[in-house]
Design an enzyme around this catalytic site. Structure first.
Site, PDB file in Angstrom:
ATOM      1  N   THR A   1      -9.258   0.851 -15.693  1.00 31.20           N
ATOM      2  CA  THR A   1      -8.565   0.157 -16.784  1.00 31.20           C
ATOM      3  C   THR A   1      -8.594  -1.192 -16.527  1.00 31.20           C
ATOM      4  OG1 THR A   1      -7.390   2.310 -17.643  1.00 31.20           O
ATOM      5  CG2 THR A   1      -6.639   0.098 -18.318  1.00 31.20           C
TER       6      THR A   1
ATOM      7  N   ASN B   1      -8.609  -1.309   3.881  1.00 33.10           N
ATOM      8  CA  ASN B   1      -8.525  -1.344   2.428  1.00 33.10           C
ATOM      9  C   ASN B   1      -7.612  -2.612   1.988  1.00 33.10           C
ATOM     10  OD1 ASN B   1      -6.777   0.580   2.920  1.00 33.10           O
ATOM     11  ND2 ASN B   1      -6.944   1.241   0.898  1.00 33.10           N
TER      12      ASN B   1
ATOM     13  N   ARG C   1      -5.852   3.940  -7.841  1.00 34.79           N
ATOM     14  CA  ARG C   1      -7.332   3.921  -7.978  1.00 34.79           C
ATOM     15  C   ARG C   1      -7.919   2.481  -7.834  1.00 34.79           C
ATOM     16  NH1 ARG C   1      -9.658   8.501  -5.993  1.00 34.79           N
ATOM     17  NH2 ARG C   1      -9.231  10.164  -7.342  1.00 34.79           N
TER      18      ARG C   1
ATOM     19  N   LYS D   1      -7.019  -5.296  -5.471  1.00 39.34           N
ATOM     20  CA  LYS D   1      -5.620  -5.427  -5.132  1.00 39.34           C
ATOM     21  C   LYS D   1      -5.405  -7.139  -4.820  1.00 39.34           C
ATOM     22  CE  LYS D   1      -5.083  -0.942  -2.514  1.00 39.34           C
ATOM     23  NZ  LYS D   1      -4.776  -0.377  -1.254  1.00 39.34           N
TER      24      LYS D   1
ATOM     25  N   VAL E   1       2.043   1.526 -15.033  1.00 36.59           N
ATOM     26  CA  VAL E   1       1.266   2.441 -14.356  1.00 36.59           C
ATOM     27  C   VAL E   1      -0.209   1.959 -14.768  1.00 36.59           C
ATOM     28  CG1 VAL E   1       0.590   4.546 -13.310  1.00 36.59           C
ATOM     29  CG2 VAL E   1       2.983   4.072 -13.848  1.00 36.59           C
TER      30      VAL E   1
ATOM     31  N   ASP F   1       0.852  -1.180   0.089  1.00 37.98           N
ATOM     32  CA  ASP F   1      -0.061  -0.118   0.016  1.00 37.98           C
ATOM     33  C   ASP F   1       0.818   1.083   0.129  1.00 37.98           C
ATOM     34  OD1 ASP F   1      -2.498   1.619   0.354  1.00 37.98           O
ATOM     35  OD2 ASP F   1      -2.187   1.487   2.284  1.00 37.98           O
ATOM     36  N   LYS F   2       0.392   2.375  -0.395  1.00 38.92           N
ATOM     37  CA  LYS F   2       1.139   3.786  -0.315  1.00 38.92           C
ATOM     38  C   LYS F   2       0.769   4.508   1.104  1.00 38.92           C
ATOM     39  CE  LYS F   2      -0.374   7.062  -2.356  1.00 38.92           C
ATOM     40  NZ  LYS F   2      -0.466   8.264  -1.142  1.00 38.92           N
ATOM     41  N   THR F   3      -0.260   5.003   1.372  1.00 38.14           N
ATOM     42  CA  THR F   3      -0.308   5.753   2.257  1.00 38.14           C
ATOM     43  C   THR F   3      -0.323   5.151   3.711  1.00 38.14           C
ATOM     44  OG1 THR F   3      -1.936   6.902   0.910  1.00 38.14           O
ATOM     45  CG2 THR F   3      -1.982   7.492   3.417  1.00 38.14           C
TER      46      THR F   3
END
Length: 1475
Positions: free
Chosen positions: A1001, A1059, A1029, A1035, A996, A466-468
């Site tokens: 998509t 999430n 997104r 995921k 990316v 994850d990023k955040t």
């Protein structure tokens, strides 16, 4: 100029991709995919049939969709639960469950899991045969009872792990929230609905699990939503509620939620809600987090409900005092739970599959051995038994004989294999509590929630992050700015740490004893101190301390800026300049730019209890900008609907404050299409000015000199493209070299056969002989520690010689800045910037765009600012048009954007800003080391594409020379891009590739099986994938696709929010971050850590150790069983293949439990084949687990060969020297068996604990003593108490017969010596002819200098443990003092070098011009970061001898001094007038 920013929101509905011809690059791919699909059709049909049968048997019925959605009537007085029309039952409860089992399915699922282990299933079959009367010669229940016991232990352990998850679920379900309770008066005859308001009403605290659909919930500030809610009203401005959704989509921006006006007007208080009636119709529960459909009917007015009206479970109310909502979905029907994995699979280690294959081989071998012995018995029966008068009527038929042999040899697969392994894993889990993985700031240790998959931590091939909250700290920091062609570093948040470090360094100089030398010297590894970027050892004084580097991510992040490295200009210096020279052109431009930052935003200031001004905004970027303006002297103290009040301090903190009020005329808000925002204000002098900020690609075309600006931007882009191309070529070359010498450390120069390396451990080996090895190792390490984009020369001719953004690698401490008196009395009046350059628009444009390019390269989020003064007439005309557009009922947004362009034109360039999405400490370095470990890392986030790519650059997932393939359904060329990327990668023309893709998509790609397979193939080929997104289910689907597609791959998912639960449960290993998004992910994970950087030690050290331990334990267990039972098989030839056991039955039953379990268990617990510092310094060693190099069929065969050879040595020496001896006291069956048993136990303990175990300690002696001593104690006890002396003459045998026989002891000694000699000989041959990486590094570790090189390279990951240990080179001194001493002495050495250069005369005497040229070229070659030293050629040396030292003194060169000053040597600061 950086690439144009991508779309921020997915506002458009998905559009089908055009039927492309992009697969022309791969003409046969679609045919191949169709063939694969046709082959997989039958298995797919079988799986579908299985699912249907499964649902039919368990009576699982799919819930049908409702006719027109879920109907909920708003009624605060309702006491009866609403009914779900789809099922006819009440709506599901608001409880969540992340535990894997229930009371009903625990036993079935666990029994299936336990007996899916082939060994357990094998013993189950054997125990069934054993319980058949008349077949077993070893008892009836001797297998089934211990089997059930061992299986029971494993089930209890798994149940306990799940019980902990259940308790965490219970804690969340028992959280409380306020629910509105309204009661209807009981007075008869009241018919008016308004009378409801007269009844009692109150907000009752209710547990989350008791919330029902239709309940009225009051959320207070910083409170989490307990279910999916429809907002009724909020206390924010204009009824807006600010919602944080990081737990759902990972975005840091606050979302604005606002109830429809029809609801907000009538739901302001509890009384209003109690007498208010409304009817909600919402869609059925589904997975889509980004779309919502519904409607609400108020009286006769019907109002639509969209995502803007809904607050999902897991969201948090921020910057809003309270919000009142109605529950629409509960429990597992909430969106976040719908995206979670239902019935998560039971995770089993991949090594178990390999063990199962080995078990199959052993089963086949046991069957073959049993059949061979049975057939041999029949042959012996015909030849001998029928002619022996004493064996009349003693024959046994074929099947009972075969069964008895199977039962005899069945323990070649040890019954305790898995149970002992569980003991080993439990201790491994205990040792995972490493102090280096303890986060002091949050008081959070590493926590293991399972021990089943410990060894898989050493086999990870893919990391899905994850990023955040996982890679970032959820903090935005203003870091750099460009104004009037100059770049400035904003480091106010770093200065306090620097001051503390300076104080500490001063005290160290006083306290440290004199005369001690740095531990890591040039004599040890001569080039260690010359590396441009030595591991974790900053060459600048401001961050030279390990403590500073540890506490500041900045000290290590910005070492590879694209700009020219030079002394950094800071905003503190800017402020002093503005105060000292306030009337220069540059000062006016700089002040106006800061004013732009203070005005162009939507933040609301708040005065805290301490009197400090804080800010609220939907975007943390805006808060960072306004906070920076505050720190630069422009403080926003008040904002009303039409005014902004700013407080300035023109004369510094001690001067009088000036308050200015600016009238807000209009705000043109940011949109994903415009990628900019503007604010129009009336200045205090009455003039109207528009301020615009946005992406550089969106603002550059609006500038007054846009043509010139675009030309300069393109020129900067061309230079950047040229540099990136060169870097890519260099990266391809380096990758090719590393591939050609696949294992460079096992080449000739590092071969163990080389005398110099083979003798590292010899005391006689001198440092001089070891020096070439140290130098080569250091060079090898530097080559891998330094990436291509970190090797840029300081002036490559690409960047013009102006002040660009510096890098933090040359960051000076605040203390040094003060000590050097940069703004002393002599220099206070000097100009930092030439006003003539400020007036040159072309130069300012070029420098500004170069700065933006540099900022973006460093992973910063950039914004470009512009402004223009407008006359009143122009504004009046435009305002009228803008009002028409903003009130239009047709295409309002499009008209607003068109009208905005009329006023946003002809702008003057104000400057650019760069914001750091603050990473967690050590993340970029961790990503680099994971890459070196051949672990591919993907970033899966719900955030915007632009934000995701910026963070990916910051953490080095995207390198400056990376080939980035963006897949966007809006372009319609997804197929072409995928095919072209695959072709380019396969051709080897791409140095580093990244894909990316966004969630929409990805949804379209997954709908087409051909494109989906093509995308997965591309994803496997590239170095990294960035998915933005992405919903939680997407995921999980990506993790599942890689786990199933890539054979033998081990996937790891890491995240911190709700999430991330789905992908954590789907991956082979789930890691939870105990971060700011709560403990949802940590609760469902297998392991939890507090910081991403701890993943390095968890995987590279503990993961690899656990993998090695588990493999060696398993191999050792199989080896000892094979060794022991092959002696039993060899004896059958001399017993007529009758099944007579060589060993006494009681002793035989205790072989595994009492006598040989401890050596292998200790081996599996305490083994460390390499030190932690070595494994962290050389991540390439991690690949052993990825390629199954610790346990595979080849290695197993090698151990089997050793077992068979040693079994023959043991048995035939026993038989030849003792069993067949003519004159001896006792050489009966028991004496021979006891001799063989004793020899096997001693050989097993010796090999495992002394020959195989590398990390020897007191535990070796303990295991040897308990194992061998326990066996002899058993002999004493057995000989004393044994009564049944029929077959084995046990009674008093050890004391009175063979125990007193010298031949028995001599034979035992000869067996042990022979086995040891054979083992050592085979080991020596293997290490001489086939040395492994482990063998090489074990030898390298014996050298204290090399070991310390490894420790310094791994200091940041092991700072706590290294500070607590004593290095080999400093007897009695702890590592912390050593690091501090090294810092001080290194600083003093550098200051001395500078002083030496400054003391040298300017005039060159006695040195030839040729020598000078050679020295000059040599210095240039050495300018990569090492201290520059004068180079004297052979000719110059002769001249030196002839003239003498005074006449032939080598003068310093200006370039040498410039280089030293550039790199911040000593306490010297480069002055602006130094030429």
């Amino acid at each position: 100029m950086p690439a144009p920013k991508e779309t921020d929101e997915l506002e458009l509905p998905p559009r089908p991709m055009k039927k492309s011809h992009g697969l022309a690059s791969l003409p046969h791919y679609e045919t191949w995919v169709n063939r694969q699909v046709s082959r997989a059709r039958l298995p797919a049909q079988a799986r579908t049939l299985y699912r249907k049968l499964y649902k039919a048997i368990l009576r699982i019925n799919e819930i049908p969709p409702s006719q027109d959605g879920r109907h909920i009537h708003l009624d605060a007085t309702r006491k009866k639960a609403l009914t779900d029309e789809r099922t006819g039952r009440v709506y599901i409860a608001n409880t969540i469950r992340s535990s894997r089992y229930t009371l009903w399915n625990f036993f079935p699922r666990q029994l299936f899991a336990q007996f899916s282990k082939l060994a357990n299933f094998y013993f189950l079959c054997v125990s069934i045969l054993q319980m058949i009367p008349g077949l077993s010669t070893t008892g009836t229940y001797t297998t089934i009872v211990p089997l059930l016991f061992f299986v029971g232990i494993s089930m209890v352990k798994e149940g306990y792990d799940d019980l902990r998850r259940y308790r965490l679920d219970k804690a969340e379900n028992n959280r409380s929230v306020s629910i509105l309770h309204a009661y209807t008066p009981t007075t008869v005859g009241l018919q008016n609905t308004a009378s409801v308001a007269k009844g009692p009403k109150h907000w009752a605290q209710t547990k989350w699990k008791d919330i029902q659909v239709g309940d009225i919930v009051k959320l207070e500030r910083n409170e989490a939503a307990p279910a999916d809610l429809a907002i009724l009203c909020a206390e924010g401005p204009n009824g807006i509620a600010y919602i944080e959704t990081m737990a759902l989509d990972g975005e840091t921006n606050l979302k604005t939620k606002q109830a429809s006006p029809a609801l907000a007007r009538k739901c302001k208080t509890a009384d209003d809600i109690a007498q208010f009636n409304a009817h909600f119709v919402v869609e059925d529960p589904n997975l889509d987090l980004y779309k919502f459909e519904g409607k609400v009917t108020v009286a006769d007015e019907r109002v639509p409900l969209t995502n803007n009206d809904i607050v999902y479970r897991g969201s948090i109310l921020r910057n809003t005092s309270e919000a009142i909502c109605m529950v629409i979905y509960t429990g597992e029907e909430c969106k976040i739970r719908m995206n979670a994995t239902k019935n998560p699979r039971i995770k089993a280690p991949a090594l178990q599959a390999v063990v199962n294959k080995i078990v199959v081989v052993i089963v086949i071998f046991v069957l073959a051995l049993a059949i061979f012995n049975t057939v041999a018995y029949k042959v012996w029966q015909e030849a001998t038994e029928e002619n022996a008068w004493y064996l009349i009527s003693a024959s046994v038929s074929f099947f009972p004989s075969l069964t008895s042999f199977i039962i005899m040899f069945n323990t070649m697969i040890p019954l305790s294999l898995y149970v002992s392994l569980e003991i080993v894993k439990l201790w491994q889990m205990y040792f995972l509590n490493d102090i280096d993985m303890y986060d002091e700031a949050s008081n959070t240790p590493m926590e293991a929630r399972t021990s089943t998959i410990n060894e898989e931590l050493g086999q990870v091939s893919y990391i899905f992050s994850d990023k955040t909250g996982t890679l970032t700290n959820n903090e935005m920091r203003f870091r750099k700015m460009s104004v009037a062609g100059t770049a400035w570093l904003h480091d106010s948040d770093l200065r306090q740490d620097a001051v503390g470090e300076a104080v500490r360094r001063t005290s160290l100089k006083k306290n440290l004893s004199k005369g001690k030398k740095p531990a890591w010297r040039r004599s040890n590894v001569s080039s260690a101190s010359r590396t441009p970027n030595p591991p974790r050892m900053s060459e600048d004084a401001g961050a030279s301390s390990p403590m500073v580097a540890r506490n500041s991510s900045i000290a290590s992040r910005w070492k590879h800026s694209a700009s020219e490295a030079q002394a950094e200009l800071r905003t503190t210096e800017l402020l002093q300049y503005l105060q000292n020279r306030p009337h220069t052109l540059f000062a006016r431009k700089a002040r106006f730019f800061i004013l732009c930052m203070a005005l162009c935003h939507t933040c609301l200031p708040e005065i805290g209890e301490d009197g400090q001004v804080g800010f609220q905004a939907t975007s943390p970027d805006e808060v960072a900008l306004v906070q920076a303006a505050k720190e630069l002297g422009y403080i926003v103290i008040d904002r009303q609907s039409e005014t902004i009040t700013i407080k300035t301090l023109p004369h510094g903190g001690d001067g009088n404050a000036v308050f200015e009020t600016y009238q807000i005329l209009d705000v043109i808000e940011f949109s994903s299409k415009r990628k900019r925002m503007s604010i129009i204000v009336r200045m205090p002098d009455g003039r109207i000015c528009i301020f615009t900020k946005g992406a550089d690609s969106a603002v550059v075309g609006l500038l007054r000199l846009s043509d010139l600006a675009i030309d300069k931007a393109l020129a900067v882009e061309r230079r950047a493209t040229k540099r990136k191309s060169l870097e890519a070529q260099e990266a391809i070359r380096r990758n090719s070299e590393q591939h050609n010498r696949k294992n460079s450390l096992t080449r000739t120069s590092f071969s163990l056969g080389r005398p110099s390396l083979g003798g590292i451990g010899r005391p006689s080996m001198t440092a001089k002989r070891l020096q070439p090895i140290r130098d080569e190792l250091d060079s090898w390490l530097k080559d891998r520690e330094t990436d291509v984009d970190m090797l840029r020369p300081s002036n490559d001719g690409i960047h013009p010689p102006v002040r660009f953004s510096g890098n933090f690698g040359t960051l000076h401490s605040f203390a040094r800045l003060e000590g050097s008196r940069y703004f002393s009395q002599q220099e206070a009046g000097d100009d930092l910037v030439d006003d003539l350059q400020v007036m040159d628009d072309a130069a300012v444009f070029e420098r500004c765009f170069q700065h933006i390019n540099d900022f973006a390269t460093e992973g910063l989020r950039t914004l470009l600012y512009g402004f223009r003064y407008i006359d009143d007439r122009e504004y009046t005309v435009w305002k009228r048009t803008y009002l028409d557009a903003s009130t239009s009922l047709v295409d309002r947004q499009g008209m607003i954007e068109s009208v905005s362009e009329l006023i946003e034109r002809g702008l003057e360039l104000a400057g650019a800003t760069a914001i750091e999405d603050k990473l967690q400490e050590g993340v970029p370095e961790a990503v680099d080391k994971l890459r070196r470990a051949k672990i591919k890392m993907w970033m899966l986030t719900g955030d915007k594409r632009e934000t995701a790519m910026t963070v990916a650059r910051a953490v080095r997932l995207i390198k400056d020379y990376s080939s980035v393939t963006v897949l966007d359904h809006g372009t319609g060329d997804v197929n072409q891009r995928i095919a072209a990327a695959i072709v380019d990668i396969n051709r080897g023309t791409v140095a580093h590739s990244v894909v990316v893709i966004d969630g929409q998509t990805l949804s379209i790609i997954e709908a087409d099986e051909t494109v989906k397979n093509l995308f997965i193939d591309l994803a496997i080929l590239v170095d990294s994938v960035i998915c933005c997104r992405a919903s939680p289910s997407q995921k999980a689907s990506l993790v599942r696709a890689i786990r199933k597609k890539v054979q033998d791959s081990i996937t790891l998912a890491i995240g911190d929010g709700a999430n991330d639960i789905a992908m954590i449960q789907e991956a082979n290993i789930g890691i939870g971050i105990t971060g700011k998004e709560g403990l949802q992910a940590a609760r469902c994970s297998d392991y939890s850590i507090a910081q991403f950087r701890f993943l390095l030690k968890l995987l590279l050290v503990h993961g690899r150790w656990n993998y090695i331990r588990t493999c060696r334990y398993t191999l050792g267990t199989f080896w000892k069983e094979m060794l022991f039972y092959l002696t039993q098989a060899l004896y059958q030839r001399y017993a007529g293949y009758t099944g007579t056991s060589l060993y006494e039955s009681w002793s035989l039953s205790m072989f595994n439990t009492l006598f040989t379990s401890l050596p292998v268990i200790f081996y599996g617990i305490f083994e460390q084949d390499l030190s932690a510092s070595t494994l962290l310094a050389v991540p390439e060693l991690y690949t052993l687990g990825q390629r199954n190099g610790g346990f595979n069929l080849r290695i197993y065969i090698g151990w089997v060969f050793m077992a068979a050879s040693e079994a023959m040595i043991v048995f035939f020496i026993m038989l030849g020297l003792y069993g067949q001896a003519l004159f001896t006291l006792d050489n009966g069956l028991y004496a021979m068996g006891d001799l063989t048993f004793t020899a096997c136990i001693i050989v097993i303990a010796t090999k495992i604990q002394f020959l195989e175990l590398h990390n020897k300690s007191i535990t070796c002696a303990v295991a040897m003593f308990l194992s061998i001593g326990g066996w002899f104690l058993w002999n004493i006890i057995l000989g004393s108490v044994y009564t049944k002396n029929t077959i084995y003459n046990v009674k008093d045998g050890f004391f009175h017969r063979f125990g007193r026989n010298l031949l028995w002891w001599l034979t035992l000694t000869l067996i042990i010596v022979s086995a040891a000699v054979f083992e050592i000989g085979v080991r020596a041959l293997r290490m001489a002819w086939m040395p492994s990486d482990v063998d090489t590094f074990q030898e390298l570790e014996k050298d204290s200098a090399i070991k310390q090189r490894f420790e310094e390279a791994s200091h940041m990951e092991m700072w706590t443990s290294l500070d607590r240990t004593t290095p080999a080179s400093v007897d009695g001194a702890n590592q912390d003092n050593l690091a501090r001493q090294r810092t001080v002495e290194e600083q003093e050495r550098r200051e001395g070098e500078v002083q030496d250069l400054l003391d040298r005369p300017r005039v060159m005497k006695g040195v030839s011009s040729e020598g000078m040229r050679r020295r000059h070229s040599g210095a240039e070659a050495k300018s990569g970061g090492e201290p520059l030293e004068p180079v004297i050629s052979a000719d110059d040396s002769d001249e030196y001898d002839r003239l003498g030292p005074e006449e032939a003194t080598i003068s310093r060169r200006s370039t040498d001094t410039q280089e030293l000053l550039r790199r911040g040597f000593g306490s010297v600061r480069k002055s602006t007038d130094f030429k």
